[in-house]
Design an enzyme around this catalytic site. Structure first.
Site, PDB file in Angstrom:
ATOM      1  CE  LYS A 259      -3.667  -1.962   2.990  1.00  0.00           C
ATOM      2  NZ  LYS A 259      -4.854  -1.806   2.129  1.00  0.00           N
ATOM      3  NE  ARG A 333     -10.851 -10.248  -1.143  1.00  0.00           N
ATOM      4  CZ  ARG A 333     -11.241  -9.350  -2.046  1.00  0.00           C
ATOM      5  NH1 ARG A 333     -11.560  -9.752  -3.273  1.00  0.00           N
ATOM      6  NH2 ARG A 333     -11.314  -8.075  -1.752  1.00  0.00           N
TER       7      ARG A 333
END
Length: 479
Positions: A259, A333
């Site tokens: 990020k 996830r």
């Protein structure tokens, strides 16, 4: 004076109190007389003024008090002391009507001078409790909060249960990763288990491979703080099975798909799903609901090192499906899929997961409105209705079947991301759905777990969003 500290044993150093609420029927010996608060809507003000002595009405008018929600007016008594407080409210049963008062009023002892029914009394006490929160682990404050006599008809157990659990979410989410890694999150779960006599097992490090949680291990193995799966169980085996799963990414760098720094600033909150799962479990246990509760939290850090999982790696999962890694920053996830597969293996009567999963949900719905996904229309309707009743709103998004092809992979059973940028929250929900049986009533909360700006009763920082809605639906189903 009743001063309830955070009960989970996690943040014993915090100066924040659950609430400063006083026993209405058993006041402290020698406690000063409580000051009355008169709540008034804008529509009620004129009639109230007409019933007051002329001097009082003139004083209020001179203050230009119009009962605007959130506004206050102080009426003087003998010697210039405050004799009464007028508080502008949208309605006495509005959840946040009294939330700003603990911080706004001078420290002291107050009572609400109005005939509140059970709903309004409970909401007033809860608002006062939530408005008395301060995260004080690292920064002390000399400013205290005003205290409130318990409203006569308030359901004290419900208020305390909700406020304590909300504090738990806020404290956990607000704590930086330096002091809240996978081990500390497991400690918070163990303290919760100890409080209610629950069992808590923690599977750590390479044992995850031995116990067949390969995706959790793959995501967390790069950190020197070992990944783990937290498994809390409570209740009688013969009761309906309620399983809650929470995403416990204690810090998310994005992995090798790193990020930018601006996107990393809030990533201490990426374990907000785990905080919600533990807090919801706490509400269930505190209420003594007749369920067989299980809380599963995969706890990891997604960081960069020589053994970090890589883009285009193919991961095994607990269910047996293989997943191609299209992006290492879609790690939540991946850990959830192992936990959901384990949860689903017991065929629970209700399965709920919480996760700070996608920026796409925030783009679609903003920070205040969690996205709800479900494979069961009745369950979704129950959750939406509870959200409305509890003023804890949700918005349902579809598990749109035709979008599933976006997760197709040429080398594995599925990819963890789509090849396009559309419908990111839905794509994530569809990925999770692959690990839940069609027969299992399942709901997925994509929640922000954060207040971008302070509002009465909702300070900037970690926040429980969807917690009261979920508990309301569970209590109606199993209560």
């Amino acid at each position: 004076m009743l001063l309830l500290h955070h009960p989970c044993g996690f943040d014993e150093g915090t100066s924040a109190l659950l609430a400063t609420l006083l026993d209405a029927d058993q006041p402290d010996a020698g406690a000063p007389e409580s000051l009355p608060i008169t709540p008034l809507t804008k529509g009620e003000l004129s009639g109230w003024l007409d019933a007051q002595p002329a001097a009082t009405a003139a004083w209020v008018r001179a203050l230009n008090f119009t009962a605007e929600p959130g506004s206050l007016a102080y009426l003087p008594g003998e010697g210039g002391a405050i004799a009464r407080v007028l508080a502008g409210v949208p309605a006495v049963d509005d959840l946040w009507a009294f939330a700003g008062l603990p911080a706004a009023l001078p420290p002291g002892r107050y009572r609400i001078d109005a005939d509140l029914d059970e709903r309004a009394a409970g909401r007033a006490a809860l608002a006062w409790a939530l408005g008395s929160y301060r995260f004080g682990r690292y920064k002390s404050s000399d400013k205290g909060f005003a205290s409130l006599v318990w409203p006569a008809r308030a359901d004290r157990a419900a208020v305390e249960r909700t406020a304590i659990s909300t504090y738990m979410v806020r404290d956990l989410v607000n704590t930086p990763a330096s002091d809240l890694g996978p081990a500390e999150l497991a400690d918070a779960a163990q303290a919760l288990a100890d409080e209610f006599g629950a069992d808590c097992e923690v599977i750590v490090g390479d044992e995850l491979l031995d116990r067949n949680y390969p995706a959790v291990h793959a995501v967390g193995r790069a950190s020197p703080r070992a990944p783990r799966l937290i498994d809390l169980r409570w209740g009688k085996p013969e009761h309906p099975k309620l399983t809650i799963v929470g995403k416990g990414v204690c810090f998310d760098t994005g992995g090798l798909d790193l990020k930018p720094s601006s996107a990393m600033l809030m990533m201490k909150k990426d374990m907000g799903g785990a905080a919600h799962a533990l807090a919801l479990g706490r509400m269930v246990m505190a209420a003594g609901l007749a369920v067989r509760l299980r809380v599963l939290v995969p706890a990891v850090e997604n960081v960069v090192s020589g053994n970090a999982f890589k883009p285009l790696d193919v991961l095994k999962t607990r269910k047996g499906l293989t997943v191609e890694v299209g992006n290492t920053d879609a790690e939540g996830r991946l850990i959830l899929c192992d936990a959901l597969a384990e949860a689903d293996s017991e065929k629970p009567d209700l399965l709920i997961d919480f996760a700070t999963l996608t920026g796409a949900a925030r783009v679609a719905l903003g920070p205040e409105l969690p996205a709800l996904f479900s494979n069961d229309d009745r369950l979704a309707d129950d959750l939406l209705a509870a959200g409305t009743a509890e003023e804890d709103p949700l918005w349902r998004l579809p598990l749109w079947a035709s979008y599933r092809k976006g997760l197709d992979s040429k080398v594995a059973d599925l990819n963890n991301v789509a090849t396009h940028s559309f419908a990111g929250a839905i794509i994530a929900g569809l990925f999770l759905q692959e690990f839940v049986s069609k027969e299992t009533p399942w709901a997925h909360f994509d929640t922000f777990a954060w207040n971008n700006a302070a509002r009465p009763g909702r300070p900037e920082g970690g926040e429980a969003l969807g917690l009261r809605a979920a508990y309301g639906a569970i209590a109606r189903r199993f209560g």
